[in-house]
Structure formats: structure tokens, C-alpha cells
Design a protein around this motif. Structure first.
Motif, PDB file in Angstrom:
ATOM      1  N   HIS A  44       0.839  -1.205   0.000  1.00 31.51           N
ATOM      2  CA  HIS A  44       0.000   0.000   0.000  1.00 31.51           C
ATOM      3  C   HIS A  44       0.876   1.259   0.000  1.00 31.51           C
ATOM      4  O   HIS A  44       0.600   2.213  -0.735  1.00 31.51           O
ATOM      5  CB  HIS A  44      -0.926  -0.017   1.212  1.00 31.51           C
ATOM      6  N   ILE A  45       1.928   1.262   0.800  1.00 35.22           N
ATOM      7  CA  ILE A  45       2.866   2.393   0.827  1.00 35.22           C
ATOM      8  C   ILE A  45       3.479   2.578  -0.556  1.00 35.22           C
ATOM      9  O   ILE A  45       3.612   3.705  -1.042  1.00 35.22           O
ATOM     10  CB  ILE A  45       3.955   2.158   1.896  1.00 35.22           C
ATOM     11  N   ALA A  46       3.829   1.465  -1.205  1.00 31.16           N
ATOM     12  CA  ALA A  46       4.393   1.530  -2.557  1.00 31.16           C
ATOM     13  C   ALA A  46       3.391   2.109  -3.545  1.00 31.16           C
ATOM     14  O   ALA A  46       3.752   2.917  -4.408  1.00 31.16           O
ATOM     15  CB  ALA A  46       4.845   0.139  -2.997  1.00 31.16           C
ATOM     16  N   SER A  47       2.125   1.730  -3.409  1.00 29.10           N
ATOM     17  CA  SER A  47       1.091   2.259  -4.310  1.00 29.10           C
ATOM     18  C   SER A  47       0.934   3.763  -4.146  1.00 29.10           C
ATOM     19  O   SER A  47       0.770   4.498  -5.123  1.00 29.10           O
ATOM     20  CB  SER A  47      -0.249   1.567  -4.046  1.00 29.10           C
ATOM     21  N   ILE A  48       0.992   4.220  -2.915  1.00 31.06           N
ATOM     22  CA  ILE A  48       0.912   5.668  -2.669  1.00 31.06           C
ATOM     23  C   ILE A  48       2.116   6.372  -3.282  1.00 31.06           C
ATOM     24  O   ILE A  48       1.990   7.447  -3.877  1.00 31.06           O
ATOM     25  CB  ILE A  48       0.806   5.946  -1.156  1.00 31.06           C
ATOM     26  N   ALA A  49       3.291   5.765  -3.163  1.00 31.32           N
ATOM     27  CA  ALA A  49       4.502   6.346  -3.752  1.00 31.32           C
ATOM     28  C   ALA A  49       4.380   6.412  -5.281  1.00 31.32           C
ATOM     29  O   ALA A  49       4.809   7.397  -5.886  1.00 31.32           O
ATOM     30  CB  ALA A  49       5.731   5.534  -3.341  1.00 31.32           C
ATOM     31  N   VAL A  50       3.791   5.396  -5.882  1.00 29.62           N
ATOM     32  CA  VAL A  50       3.574   5.419  -7.336  1.00 29.62           C
ATOM     33  C   VAL A  50       2.638   6.566  -7.693  1.00 29.62           C
ATOM     34  O   VAL A  50       2.866   7.298  -8.657  1.00 29.62           O
ATOM     35  CB  VAL A  50       3.011   4.064  -7.846  1.00 29.62           C
ATOM     36  N   TRP A  51       1.602   6.737  -6.898  1.00 32.14           N
ATOM     37  CA  TRP A  51       0.656   7.854  -7.120  1.00 32.14           C
ATOM     38  C   TRP A  51       1.389   9.190  -7.054  1.00 32.14           C
ATOM     39  O   TRP A  51       1.211  10.054  -7.911  1.00 32.14           O
ATOM     40  CB  TRP A  51      -0.466   7.799  -6.091  1.00 32.14           C
ATOM     41  N   GLN A  52       2.232   9.361  -6.033  1.00 32.63           N
ATOM     42  CA  GLN A  52       2.983  10.611  -5.887  1.00 32.63           C
ATOM     43  C   GLN A  52       3.903  10.834  -7.085  1.00 32.63           C
ATOM     44  O   GLN A  52       3.977  11.948  -7.617  1.00 32.63           O
ATOM     45  CB  GLN A  52       3.797  10.598  -4.590  1.00 32.63           C
ATOM     46  N   ALA A  53       4.583   9.784  -7.519  1.00 31.55           N
ATOM     47  CA  ALA A  53       5.483   9.893  -8.676  1.00 31.55           C
ATOM     48  C   ALA A  53       4.688  10.207  -9.936  1.00 31.55           C
ATOM     49  O   ALA A  53       5.107  11.036 -10.753  1.00 31.55           O
ATOM     50  CB  ALA A  53       6.278   8.597  -8.846  1.00 31.55           C
ATOM     51  N   TRP A  54       3.555   9.557 -10.086  1.00 33.64           N
ATOM     52  CA  TRP A  54       2.715   9.774 -11.271  1.00 33.64           C
ATOM     53  C   TRP A  54       2.211  11.219 -11.310  1.00 33.64           C
ATOM     54  O   TRP A  54       2.147  11.829 -12.374  1.00 33.64           O
ATOM     55  CB  TRP A  54       1.559   8.779 -11.249  1.00 33.64           C
ATOM     56  N   GLN A  55       1.872  11.755 -10.138  1.00 35.49           N
ATOM     57  CA  GLN A  55       1.393  13.136 -10.073  1.00 35.49           C
ATOM     58  C   GLN A  55       2.492  14.143 -10.449  1.00 35.49           C
ATOM     59  O   GLN A  55       2.210  15.180 -11.024  1.00 35.49           O
ATOM     60  CB  GLN A  55       0.897  13.462  -8.655  1.00 35.49           C
ATOM     61  N   LYS A  56       3.723  13.835 -10.084  1.00 37.38           N
ATOM     62  CA  LYS A  56       4.833  14.777 -10.277  1.00 37.38           C
ATOM     63  C   LYS A  56       5.637  14.531 -11.547  1.00 37.38           C
ATOM     64  O   LYS A  56       6.640  15.201 -11.772  1.00 37.38           O
ATOM     65  CB  LYS A  56       5.785  14.692  -9.084  1.00 37.38           C
ATOM     66  N   THR A  57       5.219  13.578 -12.350  1.00 38.32           N
ATOM     67  CA  THR A  57       6.031  13.178 -13.500  1.00 38.32           C
ATOM     68  C   THR A  57       6.260  14.336 -14.475  1.00 38.32           C
ATOM     69  O   THR A  57       5.384  15.154 -14.731  1.00 38.32           O
ATOM     70  CB  THR A  57       5.394  11.987 -14.235  1.00 38.32           C
ATOM     71  N   ASP A  58       7.483  14.363 -14.987  1.00 31.64           N
ATOM     72  CA  ASP A  58       7.871  15.320 -16.015  1.00 31.64           C
ATOM     73  C   ASP A  58       8.808  14.587 -16.972  1.00 31.64           C
ATOM     74  O   ASP A  58       9.992  14.388 -16.663  1.00 31.64           O
ATOM     75  CB  ASP A  58       8.570  16.528 -15.399  1.00 31.64           C
ATOM     76  N   PRO A  59       8.286  14.127 -18.133  1.00 28.73           N
ATOM     77  CA  PRO A  59       9.091  13.325 -19.065  1.00 28.73           C
ATOM     78  C   PRO A  59      10.385  14.007 -19.500  1.00 28.73           C
ATOM     79  O   PRO A  59      11.338  13.345 -19.866  1.00 28.73           O
ATOM     80  CB  PRO A  59       8.169  13.107 -20.263  1.00 28.73           C
ATOM     81  N   SER A  60      10.447  15.325 -19.433  1.00 30.49           N
ATOM     82  CA  SER A  60      11.659  16.023 -19.862  1.00 30.49           C
ATOM     83  C   SER A  60      12.791  15.904 -18.852  1.00 30.49           C
ATOM     84  O   SER A  60      13.925  16.265 -19.134  1.00 30.49           O
ATOM     85  CB  SER A  60      11.344  17.507 -20.106  1.00 30.49           C
ATOM     86  N   LYS A  61      12.495  15.391 -17.669  1.00 32.41           N
ATOM     87  CA  LYS A  61      13.511  15.325 -16.610  1.00 32.41           C
ATOM     88  C   LYS A  61      14.096  13.940 -16.408  1.00 32.41           C
ATOM     89  O   LYS A  61      14.704  13.674 -15.380  1.00 32.41           O
ATOM     90  CB  LYS A  61      12.918  15.823 -15.296  1.00 32.41           C
ATOM     91  N   GLY A  62      13.918  13.033 -17.319  1.00 37.23           N
ATOM     92  CA  GLY A  62      14.539  11.717 -17.183  1.00 37.23           C
ATOM     93  C   GLY A  62      13.526  10.601 -17.271  1.00 37.23           C
ATOM     94  O   GLY A  62      12.363  10.810 -17.597  1.00 37.23           O
ATOM     95  N   GLN A  63      14.007   9.408 -16.968  1.00 40.89           N
ATOM     96  CA  GLN A  63      13.181   8.224 -17.114  1.00 40.89           C
ATOM     97  C   GLN A  63      12.118   8.160 -16.022  1.00 40.89           C
ATOM     98  O   GLN A  63      12.431   8.231 -14.836  1.00 40.89           O
ATOM     99  CB  GLN A  63      14.036   6.966 -17.053  1.00 40.89           C
ATOM    100  N   PHE A  64      10.897   7.989 -16.442  1.00 43.95           N
ATOM    101  CA  PHE A  64       9.775   7.899 -15.506  1.00 43.95           C
ATOM    102  C   PHE A  64       9.877   6.645 -14.653  1.00 43.95           C
ATOM    103  O   PHE A  64       9.644   6.670 -13.453  1.00 43.95           O
ATOM    104  CB  PHE A  64       8.459   7.927 -16.288  1.00 43.95           C
ATOM    105  N   SER A  65      10.270   5.536 -15.262  1.00 42.50           N
ATOM    106  CA  SER A  65      10.373   4.278 -14.514  1.00 42.50           C
ATOM    107  C   SER A  65      11.439   4.371 -13.425  1.00 42.50           C
ATOM    108  O   SER A  65      11.263   3.841 -12.329  1.00 42.50           O
ATOM    109  CB  SER A  65      10.659   3.110 -15.451  1.00 42.50           C
ATOM    110  N   ALA A  66      12.539   5.046 -13.703  1.00 40.37           N
ATOM    111  CA  ALA A  66      13.586   5.233 -12.694  1.00 40.37           C
ATOM    112  C   ALA A  66      13.071   6.115 -11.556  1.00 40.37           C
ATOM    113  O   ALA A  66      13.387   5.873 -10.382  1.00 40.37           O
ATOM    114  CB  ALA A  66      14.832   5.839 -13.321  1.00 40.37           C
TER     115      ALA A  66
END
Length: 175
Positions: A44-66
Motif C-alpha cells: 500500500h505504501i508503494a502504491s501511494i509512492a507510485v501515485w505521488q510519482a505519477w502526479q509529479k512526472t515530467d518526461p523532460s527530466k529523465g526516465q519515468f520508470s527510474a
């Protein structure tokens, strides 16, 4: 397909699609960190972290998966650290002291213990008194207390342990 195009595609997906796509990565991180108990909590903590990363994603700043990997692993490590610090700071205490005081109060033959109990309870916050009364007097489970007070089960469990330790210290000071 180039890496940039893959990153844009991943970033353009819905959260549910991204979360589903990173489940193997989350499982790998949990395995790598040797998390075998409370597995669902850490997932569940990991899912929340994915949500946070997804919200802040900026493809111009590097690999999204990383970025997702670093965010998920970082949040899990933070929680592990919190749990370790809590375990070091808090010793889970038997309920013997509270049961002893409660029994003495019910017997009614020793006014000193009744006064001590009232003094101890008056030093607590209202929510702390509620947790103790619901647990020890009413016989509520942690889940029932959590529902009654609008808290998480984990919060009730940790708070009760802290309250018992706090009361134990006060009892030893009084005696």
C-alpha cells in the motif's frame, strides 16, 4: 520505439495502468528489502509512492520508470526506518499495570489506588482516555476503537502502547 517515446507513453497512461505495470517492480523491491511480514501494508505504501510519482512526472527530466523506482524504494525505506525507530523507542508493555489498578479500583478497599488511577487518567488527553476506557473497560478491539474514534487500526495500536508505557513510568514515579 525510442526510450523517450516509451517514457511519454508511460507518463500518458492512467494511474491504474501505471500501477498495474509497476507491480512486478514493487514485488521486486519488497523482496530485495526482505519484507515478508506486513506485506500488504508495504504494498500500500508503494502504491501511494507510485501515485505521488505519477502526479509529479515530467518526461523532460529523465526516465519515468527510474523515478517511480526511486520514489517507491525511498518511501518503503522511510517506513522501515520509522518502524525501527518506533521499536527502539517504545517497549510494548504488558497490560499488568492497568489490570492491577483496575482490579484495585473494583475491590474498593484501597482508596490510594483509586486516587492514583484518577490522577493518572487526568494526566491523559481525552482521546488517550477514550482509547483506554474503550479497550479495558468496554472490551473493544483495536478495529472497533479505530472506527469509533475515526483513527487507523495501526494508530490505535501504537497509541495504546505509548499510553501504557507513559502510565507505567508515572506509576513507578508515584510508588
Amino acid at each position: 520505439m525510442s526510450i523517450q517515446n516509451k517514457q511519454k507513453l508511460l507518463a500518458a497512461q492512467s494511474f491504474e495502468e501505471v500501477l498495474e505495470a509497476v507491480q512486478p517492480m514493487i514485488t521486486s523491491i519488497l523482496s530485495q528489502l526482505r519484507i515478508y511480514k506486513d506485506f500488504d501494508d508495504y504494498r500500500h505504501i508503494a502504491s501511494i509512492a507510485v501515485w505521488q510519482a505519477w502526479q509529479k512526472t515530467d518526461p523532460s527530466k529523465g526516465q519515468f520508470s527510474a523515478y517511480i523506482y526511486a520514489t517507491v524504494k525511498g518511501e518503503i525505506l522511510k517506513e522501515l526506518s520509522r518502524e525501527k525507530n518506533y521499536t527502539v523507542r517504545v517497549t510494548i508493555v504488558d497490560d499488568d499495570i492497568l489490570n492491577y489498578i483496575y482490579e484495585e479500583q473494583n475491590e474498593g478497599d484501597n482508596q490510594k489506588h483509586v486516587i492514583m488511577l484518577e490522577s493518572l487518567l487526568s494526566s491523559l488527553k481525552q482521546v488517550e482516555r477514550s482509547i483506554l476506557l474503550l479497550y479495558y473497560i468496554e472490551g473493544y478491539s483495536h478495529r472497533e476503537i479505530a472506527e469509533e474514534l475515526g483513527l487507523s487500526i495501526n494508530a490505535v495500536t501504537k497509541r495504546r502502547a505509548r499510553i501504557v508505557k507513559k502510565l507505567q513510568k508515572q506509576v513507578f514515579i508515584i510508588e
